[in-house]
Design a protein around this motif. Structure first.
Motif, PDB file in Angstrom:
ATOM      1  N   LYS A   1       8.223   9.216   3.700  1.00  0.00           N
ATOM      2  CA  LYS A   1       8.333   7.762   3.558  1.00  0.00           C
ATOM      3  C   LYS A   1       7.541   7.054   4.650  1.00  0.00           C
ATOM      4  O   LYS A   1       7.487   7.515   5.792  1.00  0.00           O
ATOM      5  N   ALA A   2       6.951   5.929   4.258  1.00  0.00           N
ATOM      6  CA  ALA A   2       6.280   5.078   5.241  1.00  0.00           C
ATOM      7  C   ALA A   2       6.526   3.633   4.839  1.00  0.00           C
ATOM      8  O   ALA A   2       6.741   3.336   3.661  1.00  0.00           O
ATOM      9  N   ALA A   3       6.510   2.739   5.835  1.00  0.00           N
ATOM     10  CA  ALA A   3       6.684   1.309   5.551  1.00  0.00           C
ATOM     11  C   ALA A   3       5.297   0.698   5.400  1.00  0.00           C
ATOM     12  O   ALA A   3       4.518   0.660   6.352  1.00  0.00           O
ATOM     13  N   ILE A   4       4.991   0.266   4.190  1.00  0.00           N
ATOM     14  CA  ILE A   4       3.649  -0.233   3.892  1.00  0.00           C
ATOM     15  C   ILE A   4       3.677  -1.762   3.872  1.00  0.00           C
ATOM     16  O   ILE A   4       4.404  -2.369   3.077  1.00  0.00           O
ATOM     17  N   LEU A   5       2.861  -2.355   4.741  1.00  0.00           N
ATOM     18  CA  LEU A   5       2.696  -3.809   4.736  1.00  0.00           C
ATOM     19  C   LEU A   5       1.552  -4.103   3.767  1.00  0.00           C
ATOM     20  O   LEU A   5       0.404  -3.727   4.012  1.00  0.00           O
ATOM     21  N   SER A   6       1.880  -4.748   2.637  1.00  0.00           N
ATOM     22  CA  SER A   6       0.844  -4.926   1.613  1.00  0.00           C
ATOM     23  C   SER A   6       0.311  -6.354   1.587  1.00  0.00           C
ATOM     24  O   SER A   6      -0.589  -6.671   0.811  1.00  0.00           O
ATOM     25  N   GLY A   7       0.852  -7.221   2.418  1.00  0.00           N
ATOM     26  CA  GLY A   7       0.412  -8.610   2.509  1.00  0.00           C
ATOM     27  C   GLY A   7       1.327  -9.286   3.505  1.00  0.00           C
ATOM     28  O   GLY A   7       2.261  -8.653   4.013  1.00  0.00           O
ATOM     29  N   THR A   8       1.071 -10.574   3.783  1.00  0.00           N
ATOM     30  CA  THR A   8       1.904 -11.272   4.752  1.00  0.00           C
ATOM     31  C   THR A   8       3.369 -11.264   4.299  1.00  0.00           C
ATOM     32  O   THR A   8       3.666 -11.639   3.164  1.00  0.00           O
ATOM     33  N   LYS A   9       4.227 -10.772   5.180  1.00  0.00           N
ATOM     34  CA  LYS A   9       5.681 -10.672   4.950  1.00  0.00           C
ATOM     35  C   LYS A   9       6.057  -9.816   3.750  1.00  0.00           C
ATOM     36  O   LYS A   9       7.135  -9.974   3.191  1.00  0.00           O
ATOM     37  N   LYS A  10       5.148  -8.930   3.337  1.00  0.00           N
ATOM     38  CA  LYS A  10       5.472  -8.029   2.219  1.00  0.00           C
ATOM     39  C   LYS A  10       5.474  -6.609   2.744  1.00  0.00           C
ATOM     40  O   LYS A  10       4.410  -6.019   2.962  1.00  0.00           O
ATOM     41  N   ILE A  11       6.672  -6.077   2.954  1.00  0.00           N
ATOM     42  CA  ILE A  11       6.752  -4.707   3.456  1.00  0.00           C
ATOM     43  C   ILE A  11       7.723  -3.913   2.600  1.00  0.00           C
ATOM     44  O   ILE A  11       8.782  -4.412   2.215  1.00  0.00           O
ATOM     45  N   ASN A  12       7.320  -2.694   2.242  1.00  0.00           N
ATOM     46  CA  ASN A  12       8.151  -1.842   1.397  1.00  0.00           C
ATOM     47  C   ASN A  12       8.081  -0.408   1.876  1.00  0.00           C
ATOM     48  O   ASN A  12       7.036   0.041   2.350  1.00  0.00           O
TER      49      ASN A  12
END
Ligand SMILES: [Zn+2]
Ligand SMILES: [Zn+2]
Length: 349
Positions: A6-17
């Protein structure tokens, strides 16, 4: 067989999954580490909030503490073996520019947070993932009994060690630290460990009393008293021998220069945001023989010093742990980390 992690992916401003990505495999002379903790720093918050420019998708996190999971061929197992704990240095330094070669990789000419590191598929500093592949020189050994939460402070403390060691303290009796956030408090702890009187200037009352509890000799309330006059009162009219600015505020940066004693040093530890200029009178510099400097990042010596000081209890970062949150709940952790009274939020894997 390809395994996932698992990794925490920041895909845009304030978008983390939290997403599933390939778990890296250590090659020759490489080590697979399992992250134990990683703190969320102001830099990560700025990336999350769209202030720092990062390439999406991005994997942040650089205040890392890890355990060795697997060693590749060619690694000296007497040096690095499975189960050992270590702080993890910054992975995005090039290793071959002038500054890397003279052991000052904190100012690496090719340093880029948007590099791909650690065997990950996306750019970033890499700490918000379960595993990373690193080289032995990226690791700084800690005692096996060191609490994982404390180990996450090796990186910020290494930066503060760099900041303090850059200055000749041989004639200094006192230091003023402006700002009692995490980095200001780490300056306080380190300067006290070096035997100096430490003054703290901080507008937030709770933070001022926190600083007193942690050893500050005097605190200044810059809103309700004139901080320049107050520091002169505290120092027989001279000013502080060393001033560290650990705030991002331009007006404070100007004031920092008015608060230093002749022959003293002002260090701009924090970056100033938004970016603006201050004026300096060269004749004043000439007559008062003041040094103005700055500090950012750290190098391998600072990292080893930091993890040793934490392991030996010379600097105890425990009071700065505001909350420990499971890695899977990284969104809650970001929210917690940005609360006004927060020091450090630690992600636990
Ligand atoms: Zn940081
Ligand atoms: Zn370099």
């Amino acid at each position: 067989m390809q395994m996932n992690m698992k990794a925490a992916i920041l895909s845009g401003t304030k978008k983390i999954n939290i997403e599933s990505i390939n778990k890296p495999v250590p090659g020759k002379n490489e080590i697979l580490i399992k992250l134990k903790t990683c703190a969320i720093c102001t830099w990560d918050q700025r990336a999350y909030n769209g202030i720092n420019n990062v390439l999406f998708p991005f994997i942040g996190g650089h205040e890392m503490f890890a355990e060795i999971e697997e060693v590749g061929s060619g690694i000296d197992r007497a040096q690095w073996d499975v189960g050992e704990k270590a702080a993890v240095g910054l992975l995005s330094m090039c290793g071959h520019c002038h500054y890397c070669e003279i052991g000052e990789e904190g100012i690496c000419s090719n340093h880029d947070y948007n590099k791909i590191v650690g065997g990950l598929p996306y750019p970033g500093t890499g700490g918000f993932s379960e595993y990373l592949v690193v080289e032995p020189h990226n690791l700084f050994k800690a005692s096996k009994t060191l609490k994982n939460e404390k180990g996450a402070f090796a990186e910020p403390l290494s930066c503060v060690i760099h900041s303090v060691n850059k200055i000749d303290l041989s004639k200094a009796q006192n230091a003023l630290v402006i700002g009692a956030g995490t980095m200001g408090i780490l300056h306080l702890l380190l300067l006290k460990a070096k035997g100096l009187s430490v003054f703290i200037s901080e507008p937030n009352e709770r933070r001022r009393s926190f600083a007193v509890k942690l050893g500050a000799d005097e605190v200044i309330d810059p809103v309700n008293e004139d901080p320049v006059r107050k520091i002169k009162d505290l120092t027989d009219g001279r000013g502080a021998d060393v001033v560290f600015n650990a705030t991002a505020v331009l007006d404070v940066a100007k004031q920092a220069i008015e608060m230093v004693a002749p022959l003293g040093t002002v260090s701009f530890y924090s970056s100033i945001y938004p970016k603006e200029l201050i004026e300096i009178d060269p004749n004043w510099l000439h007559k008062k023989m003041v040094s103005i400097t700055g500090s950012a990042n750290s190098n391998a010596r600072d990292f080893q010093n930091a993890i040793d000081m934490i392991s030996d209890g010379l600097v105890d970062p425990s009071p700065l742990i505001s909350n420990v949150i499971p890695f899977e709940n990284i969104r809650d952790a970001y929210t917690a980390s940005m609360m006004p009274d927060n020091y450090r939020t630690i992600l636990k894997f």
